[in-house]
Design a protein around this motif. Structure first.
Motif, PDB file in Angstrom:
ATOM      1  N   ARG A  11       0.841  -1.195   0.000  1.00  0.00           N
ATOM      2  CA  ARG A  11       0.000   0.000   0.000  1.00  0.00           C
ATOM      3  C   ARG A  11       0.876   1.244   0.000  1.00  0.00           C
ATOM      4  O   ARG A  11       1.791   1.369   0.838  1.00  0.00           O
TER       5      ARG A  11
ATOM      6  N   LYS B  26      -1.210  -7.962  -4.314  1.00  0.00           N
ATOM      7  CA  LYS B  26      -2.078  -6.812  -4.556  1.00  0.00           C
ATOM      8  C   LYS B  26      -1.298  -5.549  -4.246  1.00  0.00           C
ATOM      9  O   LYS B  26      -0.537  -5.501  -3.283  1.00  0.00           O
TER      10      LYS B  26
ATOM     11  N   PHE C 263      -2.060  -1.455  -3.652  1.00  0.00           N
ATOM     12  CA  PHE C 263      -3.071  -0.418  -3.466  1.00  0.00           C
ATOM     13  C   PHE C 263      -2.451   0.948  -3.732  1.00  0.00           C
ATOM     14  O   PHE C 263      -1.466   1.328  -3.085  1.00  0.00           O
TER      15      PHE C 263
ATOM     16  N   GLN D 268     -10.114   3.081   2.529  1.00  0.00           N
ATOM     17  CA  GLN D 268     -10.006   2.058   3.567  1.00  0.00           C
ATOM     18  C   GLN D 268     -11.005   0.925   3.306  1.00  0.00           C
ATOM     19  O   GLN D 268     -10.692  -0.245   3.548  1.00  0.00           O
TER      20      GLN D 268
ATOM     21  N   ASP E  44     -12.126  -0.170   0.428  1.00  0.00           N
ATOM     22  CA  ASP E  44     -11.651  -1.033  -0.658  1.00  0.00           C
ATOM     23  C   ASP E  44     -10.526  -1.947  -0.185  1.00  0.00           C
ATOM     24  O   ASP E  44     -10.433  -3.107  -0.614  1.00  0.00           O
ATOM     25  N   VAL E  45      -9.670  -1.434   0.684  1.00  0.00           N
ATOM     26  CA  VAL E  45      -8.584  -2.261   1.215  1.00  0.00           C
ATOM     27  C   VAL E  45      -9.153  -3.410   2.040  1.00  0.00           C
ATOM     28  O   VAL E  45      -8.742  -4.570   1.918  1.00  0.00           O
TER      29      VAL E  45
ATOM     30  N   ASP F 100     -10.644  -6.575   0.295  1.00  0.00           N
ATOM     31  CA  ASP F 100      -9.751  -7.620  -0.204  1.00  0.00           C
ATOM     32  C   ASP F 100      -9.278  -8.564   0.894  1.00  0.00           C
ATOM     33  O   ASP F 100      -8.731  -9.624   0.587  1.00  0.00           O
TER      34      ASP F 100
ATOM     35  N   THR G 145      -3.426   2.306   8.352  1.00  0.00           N
ATOM     36  CA  THR G 145      -4.000   1.131   7.707  1.00  0.00           C
ATOM     37  C   THR G 145      -4.658   0.210   8.718  1.00  0.00           C
ATOM     38  O   THR G 145      -5.761  -0.302   8.486  1.00  0.00           O
TER      39      THR G 145
ATOM     40  N   PHE H 293       1.062  -6.468   5.182  1.00  0.00           N
ATOM     41  CA  PHE H 293       0.922  -5.196   4.478  1.00  0.00           C
ATOM     42  C   PHE H 293       2.272  -4.492   4.522  1.00  0.00           C
ATOM     43  O   PHE H 293       2.774  -4.186   5.609  1.00  0.00           O
TER      44      PHE H 293
ATOM     45  N   ASN I   6       3.880  -1.056   3.797  1.00  0.00           N
ATOM     46  CA  ASN I   6       3.485   0.334   3.554  1.00  0.00           C
ATOM     47  C   ASN I   6       4.718   1.133   3.157  1.00  0.00           C
ATOM     48  O   ASN I   6       5.763   1.058   3.820  1.00  0.00           O
TER      49      ASN I   6
END
Length: 759
Positions: free
Chosen positions: A405, A450, A452, A458, A460-461, A464, A493, A712, A714
């Motif tokens: 992300r 994926k 982002f 948030q 849409d995250v 998934d 996040t 994730f 970031n």
């Protein structure tokens, strides 16, 4: 910190793990034409055989043979999945094409229907007007025909009357001849009446002249009547006048007949008088005078009849002119009627053709809809089979999923287009999964499950990872943790922005989904019990964020010798326990939200040059779920671990000193230990250094056990952070290449004295 990955793999998104929903267009892997599947096709029997296949090994204890067998099996499954992806792509293209054809056909049908409707309305108005004109013309024509028939009947009656008059005149002429002969004989007999006889002869001669003139007039009238009969023209407006005039003529003719009869009687009386001339001379004189008066009257009536005939001739001429004009008008109207009938016939043909086209379009639309339904059915069937294959692959591989992300630029981070260091490839195989980082003179490309972009919300995250959260309710161990440098958006996040519903993070959204799903499962007989614990690892020390009556002195003792010593233990089932940790039973989402706020206020944060409020510890949120189905007696035990790691940073850039310096060193040491563990797992080394850090030891079941794990990574798009972003992406790529155990469901009953595990 971590070297670049040697073998970048094409990964599938984790939203379909454990029977998840269909991937969105932006996250679904796209197969390329001419890939490994090539011209190979699979049938349902082939796929079922592939799914039900069990590896046969000569030596059950040979790990190398097992790995080779599994690699070959996975390779065939990949080939099958790629074939299904290409088939799905072709189905989607065909479906889109069919939908476009249906839309075009419906649009044409609607336009044709509107055009047909307008044409029908126009033709109906024309037909109505023509019918109205035709009715009026028909009425006029009928009226003219009736008038013509009446006129013909009146002319026939006049002709019969004329013939009767002629016969009467002929008989009268005969009578006159006989009278002359009788008078000549009388003159011979009676000499004394010579003068009277001469006068009678003169009278008879004049009467004969008058009769001949009357014959001529009658012949002229007869010719006129014949011409009227040949032309057969309708006399509409003057018919009543003609009838009156004919009645007057008839009356005149009757009078003439009566006069003729009187003359006959008078001749008879003259004969008698001739026989008795001498005796009845005076009576003969009186009779002559009477005849003279009657002759005068008859002459006047004849003159009057002649005048009336002249009037009839003039009126006949006028009526003839009017009849000719009406005949021309009727001819014109008939031509117009014929043209209108031709137009109606043409319009009927056009309407028939339009209807035929409409029926054809309707039939084509029906066929297209049938084909679309078949394509949708095949697509759904293929998608279900693809999901089953995909979940089988995920369970066999058991790899850690990695999502990347990129946070948006902040207000004070104005970067021109030339200064952008982050870009996203648009090729079909990397769309939504690839990310490129550009440094001076070099471009680094990475592929994850994926990626982002900054504008992704948030919601849409979370969409998934929602199926991964659902797996915790199904009895799996689930671990989601955020990794990245300081200020890259990890806490945003995971936790989101407090007080803003649209910017809630993964933790509150996961709790809302879990409690909502529990309520929907209650009618099916499911009952759940949940326990929550929260801790942080600060300077390699575990802190209980939910400990009752937590004060600053307690926080100081946790760093020293006098505080509680929390120890991490793993049992034979792969569950992790932390001694003396506060565990709270929860029933609603509000209770968990209250505990999250309480833990947030107790968490260690500090200010650095990279972040105004930087997390100085690793935050671990654990939710243990125990479910029982009273109807089926099925029992599941799941664990959801949500971890917000502290941010990595360079001392030269963060400017940390004093306590901040110690915190930075401890954070970097634990993250370095995490990197060592990832390297060991990637190289499949016999010894993995989980015990080098409390963070890695706590995450041991997630990294090397049977959990479903998602990381994730970031990163910041700021050019000055390109070095740290590159290190984070390389580390994430290494994590994405690790193989861990196969996830399995926990169905055993929870012991009465069990503690919260972090498996």
């Amino acid at each position: 910190m971590v070297g670049p990955a040697k073998n970048g793999r094409v990964r599938h998104a984790f939203s379909v793990v454990n029977g998840g929903q269909e991937l969105g267009p932006s996250s679904a892997p796209v197969s390329n034409a001419g890939s490994e599947s090539g011209g190979i096709e699979f049938t349902r029997e082939d796929v079922d055989a592939l799914l039900n296949e069990r590896p046969k090994r000569k030596d059950r204890f040979s790990l190398k043979e097992k790995c080779e067998t599994m690699s070959e099996y996975i390779k065939r499954l990949k080939l099958c999945i790629k074939w299904f992806q290409e088939l799905e792509e072709s189905y989607l293209i065909e479906r889109k094409k069919l939908e476009n054809d249906v839309e075009v056909s419906e649009r044409q049908r609607d336009e044709m229907g509107i055009l047909l409707k307008n044409k029908e309305e126009e033709l109906n108005s024309i037909i109505a007007e023509l019918r109205k004109n035709y009715a009026s013309l028909q009425e006029k024509f009928t009226k003219e025909e009736l008038d013509k028939m009446a006129a013909m009947e009146s002319l026939a009656r006049e002709r019969e009357t004329r013939l009767e008059i002629e016969r009467s005149q002929n008989s009268l002429s005969d009578e006159h001849g006989r009278v002359q002969r009788e008078l000549s004989s009388a003159t011979q007999k009676i000499t004394s009446l010579n003068d009277m006889y001469k006068r009678l002869q003169e009278y008879i001669a004049s009467l004969q002249q008058y009769n001949s003139k009357l014959h001529n007039d009658l012949s002229t009238v007869e010719e006129d009547f014949k011409r009227v009969e040949k032309e057969k023209v309708c006399m509409v407006e003057n018919l009543s006048m003609l009838r009156g005039q004919l009645s007057v003529s008839k009356q005149t003719q009757d009078d003439a007949i009566k006069q003729r009869d009187a003359l006959v009687n008078e001749v008879a009386s003259l004969r008698m008088e001739l026989q008795q001339v001498r005796d009845d001379r005076d009576r003969h004189k009186l009779q002559v005078q009477t005849l003279t008066a009657e002759y005068t009257t008859y002459k006047e009536s004849t003159e009057k009849s002649s005048f009336e005939v002249d009037n009839l001739k003039s009126k006949y001429t006028e009526l003839e002119v009017r009849c000719l004009s009406q005949t021309d008008q009727i001819k014109t109207l008939k031509d117009q009627l014929m043209i209108a009938e031709e137009k109606v016939q043409m319009s009927n043909l056009t309407t028939l053709e339009t209807r035929t086209d409409y029926e054809g379009q309707k039939k084509l639309i029906s066929e297209l809809q049938t084909r679309l339904a078949d394509a949708e059915f095949k697509l759904i069937e293929g998608e279900m089979l693809r999901k089953k294959l995909h979940n089988t692959i995920l369970e066999l591989k058991g790899n850690i999923r990695v999502f990347c992300r990129v946070r948006p630029l902040l207000a004070d981070e104005d970067v021109s287009t030339e200064g952008k260091v982050i870009s996203y490839p648009t090729s079909m195989d990397a769309l939504g999964r690839g990310i490129d980082l550009v440094q001076p003179g070099q471009k680094h490309s990475f592929t994850f499950d994926k990626v982002f972009m900054p504008e992704i919300s948030q919601e849409d995250v979370f969409e998934d990872i929602s199926q991964l959260v659902q797996s915790a309710l199904d009895g799996y161990k689930v671990c989601i943790f955020a990794y990245g440098q300081t200020g890259s958006g990890k806490t945003y996040t995971m936790m989101g922005k407090p007080g803003d519903q649209d910017q809630k993070g993964l933790v509150p959204r996961s709790l809302e989904q879990i409690f909502k799903t529990i309520q929907s499962l209650q009618p099916q007989g499911w009952k759940y019990e949940m326990q929550v614990s929260m801790l942080e690892i600060y300077n390699e020390t575990i802190r209980d964020l939910l400990a009752p009556n937590r004060s600053s002195s307690d926080m100081l003792r946790e760093n020293g010798i006098g505080g509680k010593q929390y120890t991490i233990k793993h049992d034979a089932n792969g569950n992790t326990h932390v001694s003396d940790l506060t565990i709270v039973d929860v029933c609603t989402a509000k209770e968990v939200s209250y505990l999250l706020e309480r833990a947030e206020h107790s968490r260690s944060v500090g200010k650095t040059q990279m972040n105004e409020q930087s997390s100085r510890s690793h935050f671990v949120f654990t939710l243990r779920i125990s479910g029982v189905n009273e109807s089926t007696e099925q029992q599941v035990q799941g664990v959801l671990n949500l971890i917000d790691l502290a941010g990595s940073e360079r001392l030269s850039k963060s400017g940390s000193t004093g306590d901040r310096l110690k915190e930075t060193q401890a954070i970097n040491k634990s993250l370095s230990s995490l990197s060592d563990v990832i390297f060991a797992l990637a190289k499949k080394e016999d010894h993995v250094p989980f015990r080098n850090s409390k963070l890695t030891y706590l995450l041991q079941p997630c990294l090397g056990g049977d959990s479903k794990t998602l990381m994730f990574v970031n990163i910041s798009p700021e050019p000055s952070s390109a070095g740290e972003s590159l290190c984070s992406l390389r580390f994430a790529s290494r994590v994405n290449a690790c193989d861990i155990g196969v996830p399995r469901r926990q169905t055993s009953m929870r012991p009465p004295d069990s503690r919260m595990s972090y498996g």
